[in-house]
Design a protein around this motif. Structure first.
Motif, PDB file in Angstrom:
ATOM      1  N   GLY A 123      11.972 -20.845 -33.124  1.00 23.31           N
ATOM      2  CA  GLY A 123      12.361 -19.725 -33.963  1.00 23.31           C
ATOM      3  C   GLY A 123      11.793 -18.396 -33.486  1.00 23.31           C
ATOM      4  O   GLY A 123      10.907 -18.347 -32.629  1.00 23.31           O
ATOM      5  N   TRP A 124      12.312 -17.321 -34.055  1.00 18.81           N
ATOM      6  CA  TRP A 124      11.915 -15.964 -33.685  1.00 18.81           C
ATOM      7  C   TRP A 124      11.357 -15.232 -34.901  1.00 18.81           C
ATOM      8  O   TRP A 124      11.789 -15.471 -36.031  1.00 18.81           O
ATOM      9  CB  TRP A 124      13.106 -15.191 -33.134  1.00 18.81           C
ATOM     10  CG  TRP A 124      13.457 -15.622 -31.753  1.00 18.81           C
ATOM     11  CD1 TRP A 124      14.163 -16.738 -31.391  1.00 18.81           C
ATOM     12  CD2 TRP A 124      13.075 -14.980 -30.543  1.00 18.81           C
ATOM     13  NE1 TRP A 124      14.259 -16.825 -30.033  1.00 18.81           N
ATOM     14  CE2 TRP A 124      13.601 -15.746 -29.473  1.00 18.81           C
ATOM     15  CE3 TRP A 124      12.369 -13.817 -30.249  1.00 18.81           C
ATOM     16  CZ2 TRP A 124      13.429 -15.392 -28.145  1.00 18.81           C
ATOM     17  CZ3 TRP A 124      12.192 -13.460 -28.922  1.00 18.81           C
ATOM     18  CH2 TRP A 124      12.712 -14.240 -27.890  1.00 18.81           C
ATOM     19  N   ALA A 125      10.433 -14.322 -34.643  1.00 16.68           N
ATOM     20  CA  ALA A 125       9.887 -13.483 -35.702  1.00 16.68           C
ATOM     21  C   ALA A 125      10.470 -12.082 -35.596  1.00 16.68           C
ATOM     22  O   ALA A 125      10.763 -11.594 -34.507  1.00 16.68           O
ATOM     23  CB  ALA A 125       8.366 -13.416 -35.606  1.00 16.68           C
ATOM     24  N   SER A 126      10.633 -11.451 -36.754  1.00 21.49           N
ATOM     25  CA  SER A 126      10.978 -10.035 -36.820  1.00 21.49           C
ATOM     26  C   SER A 126       9.816  -9.332 -37.505  1.00 21.49           C
ATOM     27  O   SER A 126       9.588  -9.516 -38.700  1.00 21.49           O
ATOM     28  CB  SER A 126      12.278  -9.827 -37.610  1.00 21.49           C
ATOM     29  OG  SER A 126      12.569  -8.445 -37.724  1.00 21.49           O
ATOM     30  N   VAL A 127       9.072  -8.562 -36.727  1.00 22.02           N
ATOM     31  CA  VAL A 127       7.862  -7.906 -37.227  1.00 22.02           C
ATOM     32  C   VAL A 127       8.187  -6.474 -37.624  1.00 22.02           C
ATOM     33  O   VAL A 127       8.740  -5.709 -36.826  1.00 22.02           O
ATOM     34  CB  VAL A 127       6.750  -7.926 -36.154  1.00 22.02           C
ATOM     35  CG1 VAL A 127       5.522  -7.166 -36.629  1.00 22.02           C
ATOM     36  CG2 VAL A 127       6.389  -9.365 -35.812  1.00 22.02           C
ATOM     37  N   SER A 128       7.865  -6.126 -38.870  1.00 16.56           N
ATOM     38  CA  SER A 128       8.059  -4.760 -39.384  1.00 16.56           C
ATOM     39  C   SER A 128       6.681  -4.157 -39.652  1.00 16.56           C
ATOM     40  O   SER A 128       6.230  -4.094 -40.787  1.00 16.56           O
ATOM     41  CB  SER A 128       8.880  -4.778 -40.675  1.00 16.56           C
ATOM     42  OG  SER A 128      10.106  -5.446 -40.503  1.00 16.56           O
ATOM     43  N   THR A 129       6.015  -3.720 -38.604  1.00 18.57           N
ATOM     44  CA  THR A 129       4.598  -3.373 -38.708  1.00 18.57           C
ATOM     45  C   THR A 129       4.322  -2.309 -39.751  1.00 18.57           C
ATOM     46  O   THR A 129       3.395  -2.441 -40.560  1.00 18.57           O
ATOM     47  CB  THR A 129       4.066  -2.916 -37.344  1.00 18.57           C
ATOM     48  OG1 THR A 129       4.297  -3.948 -36.385  1.00 18.57           O
ATOM     49  CG2 THR A 129       2.580  -2.628 -37.410  1.00 18.57           C
ATOM     50  N   GLU A 130       5.092  -1.231 -39.763  1.00 20.07           N
ATOM     51  CA  GLU A 130       4.843  -0.182 -40.752  1.00 20.07           C
ATOM     52  C   GLU A 130       4.968  -0.720 -42.167  1.00 20.07           C
ATOM     53  O   GLU A 130       4.206  -0.350 -43.063  1.00 20.07           O
ATOM     54  CB  GLU A 130       5.809   0.984 -40.535  1.00 20.07           C
ATOM     55  CG  GLU A 130       5.480   1.809 -39.311  1.00 20.07           C
ATOM     56  CD  GLU A 130       6.337   3.056 -39.222  1.00 20.07           C
ATOM     57  OE1 GLU A 130       5.799   4.165 -39.318  1.00 20.07           O
ATOM     58  OE2 GLU A 130       7.574   2.906 -39.053  1.00 20.07           O
ATOM     59  N   SER A 131       5.923  -1.599 -42.371  1.00 18.96           N
ATOM     60  CA  SER A 131       6.123  -2.186 -43.687  1.00 18.96           C
ATOM     61  C   SER A 131       4.969  -3.099 -44.058  1.00 18.96           C
ATOM     62  O   SER A 131       4.410  -3.013 -45.161  1.00 18.96           O
ATOM     63  CB  SER A 131       7.451  -2.962 -43.703  1.00 18.96           C
ATOM     64  OG  SER A 131       7.702  -3.518 -44.967  1.00 18.96           O
ATOM     65  N   GLU A 132       4.596  -3.979 -43.155  1.00 17.96           N
ATOM     66  CA  GLU A 132       3.518  -4.927 -43.449  1.00 17.96           C
ATOM     67  C   GLU A 132       2.200  -4.208 -43.713  1.00 17.96           C
ATOM     68  O   GLU A 132       1.419  -4.598 -44.592  1.00 17.96           O
ATOM     69  CB  GLU A 132       3.386  -5.910 -42.287  1.00 17.96           C
ATOM     70  CG  GLU A 132       4.540  -6.887 -42.200  1.00 17.96           C
ATOM     71  CD  GLU A 132       5.124  -7.041 -40.808  1.00 17.96           C
ATOM     72  OE1 GLU A 132       6.301  -7.465 -40.721  1.00 17.96           O
ATOM     73  OE2 GLU A 132       4.436  -6.714 -39.829  1.00 17.96           O
ATOM     74  N   GLN A 133       1.942  -3.139 -42.987  1.00 20.55           N
ATOM     75  CA  GLN A 133       0.707  -2.392 -43.169  1.00 20.55           C
ATOM     76  C   GLN A 133       0.672  -1.662 -44.503  1.00 20.55           C
ATOM     77  O   GLN A 133      -0.360  -1.581 -45.154  1.00 20.55           O
ATOM     78  CB  GLN A 133       0.543  -1.363 -42.045  1.00 20.55           C
ATOM     79  CG  GLN A 133       0.159  -1.945 -40.701  1.00 20.55           C
ATOM     80  CD  GLN A 133       0.040  -0.863 -39.643  1.00 20.55           C
ATOM     81  OE1 GLN A 133       0.858   0.056 -39.577  1.00 20.55           O
ATOM     82  NE2 GLN A 133      -0.977  -0.963 -38.819  1.00 20.55           N
ATOM     83  N   SER A 134       1.808  -1.109 -44.903  1.00 20.82           N
ATOM     84  CA  SER A 134       1.847  -0.222 -46.065  1.00 20.82           C
ATOM     85  C   SER A 134       2.227  -0.923 -47.356  1.00 20.82           C
ATOM     86  O   SER A 134       1.644  -0.664 -48.405  1.00 20.82           O
ATOM     87  CB  SER A 134       2.829   0.926 -45.796  1.00 20.82           C
ATOM     88  OG  SER A 134       2.881   1.823 -46.874  1.00 20.82           O
ATOM     89  N   ALA A 135       3.207  -1.822 -47.284  1.00 26.17           N
ATOM     90  CA  ALA A 135       3.727  -2.428 -48.510  1.00 26.17           C
ATOM     91  C   ALA A 135       2.925  -3.646 -48.954  1.00 26.17           C
ATOM     92  O   ALA A 135       2.850  -3.930 -50.150  1.00 26.17           O
ATOM     93  CB  ALA A 135       5.197  -2.815 -48.322  1.00 26.17           C
ATOM     94  N   GLY A 136       2.352  -4.397 -48.004  1.00 24.13           N
ATOM     95  CA  GLY A 136       1.483  -5.489 -48.407  1.00 24.13           C
ATOM     96  C   GLY A 136       1.991  -6.884 -48.163  1.00 24.13           C
ATOM     97  O   GLY A 136       1.497  -7.837 -48.768  1.00 24.13           O
ATOM     98  N   GLN A 137       2.961  -7.058 -47.266  1.00 23.05           N
ATOM     99  CA  GLN A 137       3.410  -8.418 -46.962  1.00 23.05           C
ATOM    100  C   GLN A 137       2.309  -9.236 -46.283  1.00 23.05           C
ATOM    101  O   GLN A 137       2.293 -10.458 -46.371  1.00 23.05           O
ATOM    102  CB  GLN A 137       4.643  -8.379 -46.038  1.00 23.05           C
ATOM    103  CG  GLN A 137       5.895  -7.807 -46.679  1.00 23.05           C
ATOM    104  CD  GLN A 137       6.015  -6.320 -46.425  1.00 23.05           C
ATOM    105  OE1 GLN A 137       5.029  -5.640 -46.191  1.00 23.05           O
ATOM    106  NE2 GLN A 137       7.231  -5.805 -46.488  1.00 23.05           N
ATOM    107  N   GLY A 138       1.398  -8.569 -45.606  1.00 24.10           N
ATOM    108  CA  GLY A 138       0.321  -9.223 -44.878  1.00 24.10           C
ATOM    109  C   GLY A 138       0.045  -8.445 -43.610  1.00 24.10           C
ATOM    110  O   GLY A 138       0.827  -7.570 -43.220  1.00 24.10           O
ATOM    111  N   TYR A 139      -1.077  -8.747 -42.951  1.00 20.69           N
ATOM    112  CA  TYR A 139      -1.394  -7.994 -41.731  1.00 20.69           C
ATOM    113  C   TYR A 139      -0.362  -8.310 -40.655  1.00 20.69           C
ATOM    114  O   TYR A 139       0.009  -9.472 -40.466  1.00 20.69           O
ATOM    115  CB  TYR A 139      -2.803  -8.347 -41.220  1.00 20.69           C
ATOM    116  CG  TYR A 139      -3.323  -7.308 -40.263  1.00 20.69           C
ATOM    117  CD1 TYR A 139      -4.006  -6.195 -40.729  1.00 20.69           C
ATOM    118  CD2 TYR A 139      -3.083  -7.422 -38.895  1.00 20.69           C
ATOM    119  CE1 TYR A 139      -4.453  -5.212 -39.849  1.00 20.69           C
ATOM    120  CE2 TYR A 139      -3.525  -6.452 -38.010  1.00 20.69           C
ATOM    121  CZ  TYR A 139      -4.208  -5.343 -38.493  1.00 20.69           C
ATOM    122  OH  TYR A 139      -4.634  -4.372 -37.624  1.00 20.69           O
TER     123      TYR A 139
END
Length: 504
Positions: free
Chosen positions: A269-285
């Motif tokens: 499988g593949w990951a789609s990383v949304s760094t700005e979102s994860e950092q700001s919104a709180g999905q996780g580091y």
């Protein structure tokens, strides 16, 4: 962009610094790229071209593949910046529980069309529309119409946050829509996925939706590893029932256990990383450090313009910063110093281009500059910007120096869609009219007080924290922990630390 309405004139990009993003990652100085009939026909210095070929001066600039965003809620772009101060919970409350239900088909069209143009303006030639606002087939028709009318390459990832995926995927109206708009697998310019999440309910009601995806032979994209919403139980259920495939994309993948990462890696499988979102919104580091450890393929995405823009330059920059920051902090905790970065600028440029193509199964068509591939190309050049000279480290320049204002030329499938820093055609005026109508409608629906409160939300009651998926009563273990008083930091563990959830 209906192919019957397009004229593909031959073009040659002259004397640019070419980032091929091929297997060898060849970088070619002072090189031309010839485009004919929608494909890359030749690459080399001082190419001879047919008479009548349009010449684009790329001297002093970078020629690179069009960038690819593998996860973007395009329908929300009409609310650009509205949620700048939201947490993920407040996003769930606004879109899932309250006002997202008010969006009409024409509002979906307006958001999608503006988002498509925004992406192209930033050099993003392919975008996955993670379209979870499709409450009816009429909403889906509007979403597809916008993507077909925009001059780019898109994937409609069909979703509906207001209903269980086992319901809407098995509805005859949905199947009729898919057969009507995507019969035969769609087109090279408009692909199709299913977009839904797996809550971790042991009954695994999402099985029905996976079976529909298998029957239709389409990939699934799912928000996985999102704190308090989707975590290891969902991954385990998908794996045990045989629904993890090399075409599955796991969005965020930020709060998973080693066991889950192993399962994703083992199934390709593949990951789609949304760094700005994860950092700001709180999905996780942002999990790139974990994904690299387990050999999981990475692509990049921007999530939604209700917070952020469609600018993958920002994604590359933020991703490098987050990964390196973690590496430094871990070393400092051991009283050590990092002397060499593991994540390099070249890696994030790869993730933003050919990595996205591989995640979508389109790397035979796009994602690199190679003879025979479809011509999705970007020229970064800005003779008026002091930041565009000198270009010494091309990958570093793309990742750390360039920005959307430096996108000089954008070509999609051999068609010029941005020329000399301006989008071609009058699409933007039409998009603005549509979005103006949507904003006026939503302001009237909410009323002045609710409209302002939405932009400056109070802390919600705990009752809205535990489960954004209103179509199911299932609540994750971390949500149940939170309901038992987890957020109260005055409650201490015996060692003086704050309590931890039973599993994360």
């Amino acid at each position: 962009m209906r192919t019957s309405e397009v004229v593909r004139e031959p073009m040659v990009l002259r004397e640019g610094l070419v980032l091929t993003m091929n297997r060898a990652h060849d970088v070619l100085a002072s090189t031309d790229v010839l485009v004919r009939n929608g494909r890359i026909e030749a690459i080399g210095p001082r190419l001879e071209v047919p008479e009548g070929t349009r010449e684009i001066d790329a001297r002093g600039g970078i020629i690179m593949p069009g960038m690819i965003d593998t996860h973007r809620h395009m329908w929300q772009t009409a609310m650009r910046g509205y949620g700048a101060d939201w947490t993920l919970t407040q996003y769930f409350v606004w879109y899932y529980l309250t006002w997202g239900k008010r969006f009409r088909p024409e509002d979906i069209w307006a958001g999608n069309f503006l988002s498509a143009l925004e992406a192209l303006d930033a050099g993003v030639t392919t975008t996955v529309d993670w379209s979870h606002g499709l409450q009816t087939v009429e909403h889906a028709e509007a979403a597809a119409d916008a993507l077909e009318e925009a001059p780019g390459r898109f994937v409609l990832a069909y979703g509906n946050i207001q209903q269980g995926p086992w319901e809407w995927t098995t509805d005859h109206a949905f199947r009729a829509f898919v057969e009507r708009r995507f019969g035969g697998g769609g087109t090279e310019l408009l692909g199709f996925q299913l977009a839904f999440d797996v809550t971790g309910d042991p009954a695994f009601p999402e099985r029905a939706a996976f079976e529909v995806a298998r029957d239709l032979d389409v990939p699934v994209t799912t928000h996985a590893g999102v704190w308090g919403a989707t975590n290891d139980d969902g991954i385990r259920l998908m794996h045990e029932h045989g629904f993890m495939t090399p075409r599955t994309i796991y969005v965020h993948a930020a709060t998973l256990s080693p066991d889950s990462y192993h399962r994703i890696s083992a199934t390709g499988g593949w990951a789609s990383v949304s760094t700005e979102s994860e950092q700001s919104a709180g999905q996780g580091y942002p999990p790139t450090w974990q994904l690299r450890r387990y050999g999981i393929g990475v692509s990049l995405s921007m999530d939604t313009s209700v917070w952020w823009s469609a600018d993958l330059f920002s994604a590359m920059r933020a991703t490098l910063g987050a990964d390196r920051a973690r590496e430094h902090l871990e070393a400092h905790a051991r009283n050590e110093t990092v002397t060499n970065h593991h994540l390099r600028a070249e890696h994030v440029v790869e993730w933003a281009t050919i990595g996205g193509a591989r995640a979508l199964g389109l790397d035979h068509l796009i994602g690199s500059i190679e003879i025979g591939k479809r011509a999705d190309l970007v020229v970064l050049k800005n003779d008026h910007s002091p930041a565009m000279t000198p270009i010494l480290h091309p990958y570093g320049h793309v990742a750390f120096q360039a920005q959307r204002a430096d996108v000089h030329t954008v070509i999609v499938d051999g068609v010029l869609v941005k020329d000399d820093h301006r989008l071609v055609g009058d699409h933007l005026a039409r998009a603005r009219r549509g979005v103006d109508e949507t904003v006026a409608y939503l302001m009237q629906e909410l009323g002045d007080e609710a409209w302002l409160e939405g932009m400056h939300p109070a802390i919600p009651e705990l009752s809205v924290l535990e489960n954004p998926y209103t179509y199911t009563e299932w609540r994750s273990e971390s949500a149940r922990w939170r309901d038992r008083g987890g957020p109260d930091t005055s409650e201490q563990n015996a060692d003086g630390g704050t309590p931890k959830p039973p599993s994360a």
